[in-house]
Design a protein around this motif. Structure first.
Motif, PDB file in Angstrom:
ATOM      1  N   GLU A   1      46.636 -21.453  12.776  1.00 11.39           N
ATOM      2  CA  GLU A   1      46.005 -20.331  13.503  1.00 11.39           C
ATOM      3  C   GLU A   1      46.966 -19.704  14.502  1.00 11.39           C
ATOM      4  O   GLU A   1      46.893 -18.513  14.790  1.00 11.39           O
ATOM      5  CB  GLU A   1      44.773 -20.823  14.261  1.00 11.39           C
ATOM      6  N   THR A   2      47.851 -20.539  15.068  1.00  8.55           N
ATOM      7  CA  THR A   2      48.789 -19.988  16.040  1.00  8.55           C
ATOM      8  C   THR A   2      49.761 -19.049  15.324  1.00  8.55           C
ATOM      9  O   THR A   2      50.064 -17.961  15.799  1.00  8.55           O
ATOM     10  CB  THR A   2      49.566 -21.117  16.741  1.00  8.55           C
ATOM     11  N   ARG A   3      50.206 -19.477  14.152  1.00  9.20           N
ATOM     12  CA  ARG A   3      51.150 -18.644  13.395  1.00  9.20           C
ATOM     13  C   ARG A   3      50.438 -17.408  12.853  1.00  9.20           C
ATOM     14  O   ARG A   3      51.011 -16.320  12.796  1.00  9.20           O
ATOM     15  CB  ARG A   3      51.780 -19.413  12.223  1.00  9.20           C
ATOM     16  N   ALA A   4      49.158 -17.562  12.447  1.00  7.69           N
ATOM     17  CA  ALA A   4      48.411 -16.434  11.876  1.00  7.69           C
ATOM     18  C   ALA A   4      48.219 -15.338  12.915  1.00  7.69           C
ATOM     19  O   ALA A   4      48.374 -14.151  12.623  1.00  7.69           O
ATOM     20  CB  ALA A   4      47.065 -16.916  11.351  1.00  7.69           C
TER      21      ALA A   4
ATOM     22  N   ILE B   1      51.261 -17.030  20.872  1.00 10.16           N
ATOM     23  CA  ILE B   1      52.195 -18.088  20.469  1.00 10.16           C
ATOM     24  C   ILE B   1      52.692 -18.884  21.672  1.00 10.16           C
ATOM     25  O   ILE B   1      52.961 -18.329  22.727  1.00 10.16           O
ATOM     26  CB  ILE B   1      53.387 -17.509  19.669  1.00 10.16           C
ATOM     27  N   GLY B   2      52.806 -20.177  21.469  1.00 15.36           N
ATOM     28  CA  GLY B   2      53.282 -21.030  22.548  1.00 15.36           C
ATOM     29  C   GLY B   2      54.767 -21.242  22.449  1.00 15.36           C
ATOM     30  O   GLY B   2      55.223 -22.255  21.927  1.00 15.36           O
ATOM     31  N   GLN B   3      55.536 -20.263  22.916  1.00 18.73           N
ATOM     32  CA  GLN B   3      56.975 -20.501  22.973  1.00 18.73           C
ATOM     33  C   GLN B   3      57.553 -19.812  24.195  1.00 18.73           C
ATOM     34  O   GLN B   3      57.192 -18.678  24.506  1.00 18.73           O
ATOM     35  CB  GLN B   3      57.683 -20.069  21.695  1.00 18.73           C
TER      36      GLN B   3
ATOM     37  N   ALA C   1      59.489 -31.145  16.372  1.00 14.94           N
ATOM     38  CA  ALA C   1      58.483 -32.194  16.592  1.00 14.94           C
ATOM     39  C   ALA C   1      57.409 -32.118  15.515  1.00 14.94           C
ATOM     40  O   ALA C   1      56.765 -33.107  15.192  1.00 14.94           O
ATOM     41  CB  ALA C   1      57.868 -32.036  17.976  1.00 14.94           C
ATOM     42  N   LYS C   2      57.252 -30.943  14.941  1.00 17.11           N
ATOM     43  CA  LYS C   2      56.276 -30.778  13.864  1.00 17.11           C
ATOM     44  C   LYS C   2      56.620 -31.708  12.700  1.00 17.11           C
ATOM     45  O   LYS C   2      55.759 -32.405  12.180  1.00 17.11           O
ATOM     46  CB  LYS C   2      56.293 -29.313  13.404  1.00 17.11           C
ATOM     47  N   GLN C   3      57.882 -31.710  12.304  1.00 17.62           N
ATOM     48  CA  GLN C   3      58.249 -32.614  11.206  1.00 17.62           C
ATOM     49  C   GLN C   3      58.191 -34.074  11.652  1.00 17.62           C
ATOM     50  O   GLN C   3      57.800 -34.948  10.866  1.00 17.62           O
ATOM     51  CB  GLN C   3      59.644 -32.299  10.643  1.00 17.62           C
TER      52      GLN C   3
ATOM     53  N   TYR D   1      42.464 -30.299  20.178  1.00 17.69           N
ATOM     54  CA  TYR D   1      43.730 -30.871  19.715  1.00 17.69           C
ATOM     55  C   TYR D   1      44.619 -29.724  19.267  1.00 17.69           C
ATOM     56  O   TYR D   1      44.150 -28.594  19.052  1.00 17.69           O
ATOM     57  CB  TYR D   1      43.470 -31.825  18.533  1.00 17.69           C
ATOM     58  N   TRP D   2      45.876 -30.028  19.080  1.00 16.53           N
ATOM     59  CA  TRP D   2      46.782 -28.979  18.567  1.00 16.53           C
ATOM     60  C   TRP D   2      46.486 -28.738  17.083  1.00 16.53           C
ATOM     61  O   TRP D   2      46.293 -29.697  16.320  1.00 16.53           O
ATOM     62  CB  TRP D   2      48.240 -29.415  18.778  1.00 16.53           C
ATOM     63  N   VAL D   3      46.456 -27.469  16.701  1.00 13.93           N
ATOM     64  CA  VAL D   3      45.991 -27.046  15.371  1.00 13.93           C
ATOM     65  C   VAL D   3      46.554 -27.849  14.193  1.00 13.93           C
ATOM     66  O   VAL D   3      45.820 -28.156  13.247  1.00 13.93           O
ATOM     67  CB  VAL D   3      46.297 -25.547  15.103  1.00 13.93           C
TER      68      VAL D   3
ATOM     69  N   SER E   1      48.808 -31.468  27.436  1.00 10.75           N
ATOM     70  CA  SER E   1      48.112 -31.094  26.203  1.00 10.75           C
ATOM     71  C   SER E   1      48.260 -29.631  25.817  1.00 10.75           C
ATOM     72  O   SER E   1      48.149 -28.737  26.646  1.00 10.75           O
ATOM     73  CB  SER E   1      46.609 -31.401  26.384  1.00 10.75           C
ATOM     74  N   ASN E   2      48.472 -29.445  24.544  1.00 18.39           N
ATOM     75  CA  ASN E   2      48.254 -28.149  23.912  1.00 18.39           C
ATOM     76  C   ASN E   2      46.934 -28.335  23.153  1.00 18.39           C
ATOM     77  O   ASN E   2      46.861 -29.232  22.308  1.00 18.39           O
ATOM     78  CB  ASN E   2      49.392 -27.847  22.937  1.00 18.39           C
ATOM     79  N   PRO E   3      45.857 -27.612  23.430  1.00 21.19           N
ATOM     80  CA  PRO E   3      45.788 -26.310  24.092  1.00 21.19           C
ATOM     81  C   PRO E   3      45.294 -26.309  25.541  1.00 21.19           C
ATOM     82  O   PRO E   3      45.173 -25.246  26.122  1.00 21.19           O
ATOM     83  CB  PRO E   3      44.726 -25.601  23.249  1.00 21.19           C
TER      84      PRO E   3
ATOM     85  N   SER F   1      62.196 -27.964  21.839  1.00 21.53           N
ATOM     86  CA  SER F   1      61.628 -26.612  21.722  1.00 21.53           C
ATOM     87  C   SER F   1      61.121 -26.041  23.036  1.00 21.53           C
ATOM     88  O   SER F   1      61.444 -24.912  23.394  1.00 21.53           O
ATOM     89  CB  SER F   1      60.450 -26.610  20.744  1.00 21.53           C
ATOM     90  N   LYS F   2      60.279 -26.803  23.721  1.00 21.25           N
ATOM     91  CA  LYS F   2      59.549 -26.237  24.862  1.00 21.25           C
ATOM     92  C   LYS F   2      60.347 -26.312  26.155  1.00 21.25           C
ATOM     93  O   LYS F   2      60.566 -25.307  26.817  1.00 21.25           O
ATOM     94  CB  LYS F   2      58.203 -26.955  25.039  1.00 21.25           C
ATOM     95  N   GLY F   3      60.790 -27.510  26.503  1.00 23.87           N
ATOM     96  CA  GLY F   3      61.451 -27.701  27.791  1.00 23.87           C
ATOM     97  C   GLY F   3      62.780 -26.970  27.903  1.00 23.87           C
ATOM     98  O   GLY F   3      63.191 -26.586  29.000  1.00 23.87           O
TER      99      GLY F   3
ATOM    100  N   ILE G   1      38.876 -20.150  24.125  1.00 27.10           N
ATOM    101  CA  ILE G   1      40.002 -19.412  23.544  1.00 27.10           C
ATOM    102  C   ILE G   1      41.281 -19.884  24.229  1.00 27.10           C
ATOM    103  O   ILE G   1      41.222 -20.343  25.368  1.00 27.10           O
ATOM    104  CB  ILE G   1      39.858 -17.886  23.727  1.00 27.10           C
ATOM    105  N   ARG G   2      42.413 -19.773  23.528  1.00 28.77           N
ATOM    106  CA  ARG G   2      43.657 -20.198  24.157  1.00 28.77           C
ATOM    107  C   ARG G   2      44.510 -19.004  24.533  1.00 28.77           C
ATOM    108  O   ARG G   2      44.686 -18.077  23.731  1.00 28.77           O
ATOM    109  CB  ARG G   2      44.466 -21.105  23.229  1.00 28.77           C
ATOM    110  N   LEU G   3      45.007 -19.052  25.754  1.00 31.60           N
ATOM    111  CA  LEU G   3      45.910 -18.015  26.243  1.00 31.60           C
ATOM    112  C   LEU G   3      47.218 -18.695  26.613  1.00 31.60           C
ATOM    113  O   LEU G   3      47.227 -19.656  27.379  1.00 31.60           O
ATOM    114  CB  LEU G   3      45.262 -17.364  27.480  1.00 31.60           C
TER     115      LEU G   3
HETATM  116  N1  GLU Z   1      53.176 -24.995  19.247  1.00 31.76           N
HETATM  117  C1  GLU Z   1      53.155 -23.586  19.431  1.00 31.76           C
HETATM  118  C2  GLU Z   1      51.737 -23.103  19.579  1.00 31.76           C
HETATM  119  O1  GLU Z   1      50.835 -23.900  19.608  1.00 31.76           O
HETATM  120  C3  GLU Z   1      53.942 -22.882  18.371  1.00 31.76           C
HETATM  121  C4  GLU Z   1      53.210 -22.543  17.110  1.00 31.76           C
HETATM  122  C5  GLU Z   1      53.279 -23.589  16.080  1.00 31.76           C
HETATM  123  O2  GLU Z   1      54.282 -24.287  15.984  1.00 31.76           O
HETATM  124  O3  GLU Z   1      52.295 -23.690  15.365  1.00 31.76           O
HETATM  125  O4  GLU Z   1      51.545 -21.920  19.707  1.00 31.76           O
END
Ligand code: GLU
Ligand code: PMP
Length: 401
Positions: free
Chosen positions: A16-19, A39-41, A101-103, A125-127, A175-177, A237-239, A375-377
């Motif tokens: 959903e974040t990428r969409a 997007i969280g970057q 970290a995704k992989q 939780y994170w998507v 935590s994300n989100p 990625s984040k820090g 909703i996430r901002l």
């Molecule tokens: N982790 C970020 C977010 O939640 C980047 C998007 C992703 O990797 O899905 O927006």
């Protein structure tokens, strides 16, 4: 028509974040003035000393396959970082460097989960957690939380969720989100539950370690009685504002690291050699003395306080001051059922679409994070854009009674 794609891919949901980011890019290409708070970057550039290390690696011909788990000196530097920042002892053989970290997360889930195994996940939780578990044919078991507890689970909730099929517990702190951080005492209380259940592993996603407004990062790996079952996930990625470099890592019991190495050796081999050399420079620098990191954190803190103030003025948004990461996760329950005479708000997903289509502000609906009332901002963008974006939302929602 015959189904060509696998069931696995057909049942997989798009991130959903990428969409949302894709949708906002499309609107932008049509000439719309989009403010992307989806997007969280970090919007900062990678610090110069890290970029220099990447350029040097190109000149020094780091152009062949690196070892599957990462260069030995990078893995040694990650061990030094874990000792310096988190006080925990790991050997390079326990470290696997991956393509983000995704992989790292998906490697561990694939390495541990058999079909039917349960993975306990605090919700929201994170998507991607839910989809990774689904791909591994595990069963995600969510522990529901609300804004009143700042979306934290209690040890009692954790105990009640455990069954003989529970294999793994997966969470992120910060935590994300939600931006929530578990304190040392709260982590100890969860660790006490795990101490009573010796077959459960704990996957601790610490990718937002450095974006912490409470001070010191607390990792559940600090508790020695359960450390042999903890897998830390982290990355640059984040820090370090390095999302595009794609480098994450795990610190894990050695047999899990070896399993991830085997899996990765068949799938991606290793992450990019140049990224590894640049990340070595990032990880070696002490975050407490790095001026670049300080600058980014000062900016995030200022933005957090600004957004908190601005969100108080948005009708129907209920928020709290988050402790870390760069997200707000307002509860919009009060808005559900309100109408402007033409349109009625039916939920978070509908609201996010309505906001994007009408005032071109991209947010992410809570559904993907397991909470359809939020909703996430993301506030990883400039103060000007945050002010403008939140004002647009406030004006749009003022007509809904
Ligand atoms: N982790 C970020 C977010 O939640 C980047 C998007 C992703 O990797 O899905 O927006
Ligand atoms: N975990 C969480 C909680 C995240 O928000 C993200 C965002 N990208 C990741 C993991 C993956 O990070 P990376 O860019 O290192 O793949």
């Amino acid at each position: 028509m015959q189904q060509v794609l696998s069931n696995r891919i057909i049942t997989l949901s798009e991130s959903e974040t990428r969409a949302m980011s894709k949708k906002s890019r499309e609107l932008e290409s049509q000439g719309k003035n989009v403010i992307n708070l989806s997007i969280g970057q970090p919007d900062f550039f990678t610090p110069d000393y890290i970029k220099e290390a990447g350029k040097k690696a190109i000149d020094e011909n780091y152009s062949s396959y690196p070892p599957v788990s990462g260069y030995a000196d990078l893995r040694a530097a990650i061990c030094r970082k874990l000792k310096r920042d988190n006080g925990v002892d790991y050997k390079p053989a326990q470290i696997v460097v991956s393509t983000g970290a995704k992989q790292s997360l998906s490697n561990v889930i694939y390495a541990l989960i058999n079909p039917g195994d349960e993975v306990i996940v605090p919700s929201p939780y994170w998507v991607s957690y839910k989809e990774m578990i689904k791909l591994a044919e595990g069963n995600a078991k969510f522990i529901e939380t609300t804004i009143d507890s700042r979306f934290k689970i209690t040890p009692e909730q954790l105990e009640a969720a455990i069954t003989p099929k529970t294999k793994l517990f997966l969470f992120s702190s910060p935590s994300n989100p939600t931006g929530t951080i578990y304190s040392k005492e709260e982590l100890r209380a969860l660790a006490d539950v795990f101490a009573r259940h010796p077959n459960i592993y704990i996957l601790s996603d610490e990718i937002y370690e450095l974006i912490n407004f409470n001070g010191k990062h607390e990792s559940i790996s600090q508790f020695e009685d359960i450390r042999d079952r903890v897998i830390i996930v982290n990355g640059v990625s984040k820090g370090f504002a390095m999302t595009g470099w794609r480098l994450g890592y795990i610190a894990a019991p050695q047999f899990i690291a070896e399993a991830c190495d085997k899996l990765q050796g068949q799938i991606t081999s290793a992450t990019c050699s140049i990224s590894q050399r640049a990340s070595l420079a990032a990880i070696e620098a002490d975050p407490n003395t790095s001026e670049d990191l300080k600058k980014m954190n000062v900016a995030f803190l200022k933005r957090r306080d600004l957004v908190y103030k601005l969100l108080q003025e948005v009708p129907g948004f209920k928020s709290y001051l988050p402790d870390g990461a760069f997200y707000f996760f307002p509860d919009i329950s009060e808005l559900i059922g309100r109408s402007n005479g033409k349109v009625t708000i039916t939920g978070a997903s509908m609201l996010c679409d309505y906001i994007l289509d009408n005032v071109y502000v991209a947010l992410v609906a809570g559904e993907g994070f397991g909470n359809p009332k939020c909703i996430r901002l993301s506030y990883a963008t400039s103060e000007e854009k945050l002010i403008e974006g939140i004002n647009r939302i406030k004006t749009l929602l003022a007509d809904f009674k």
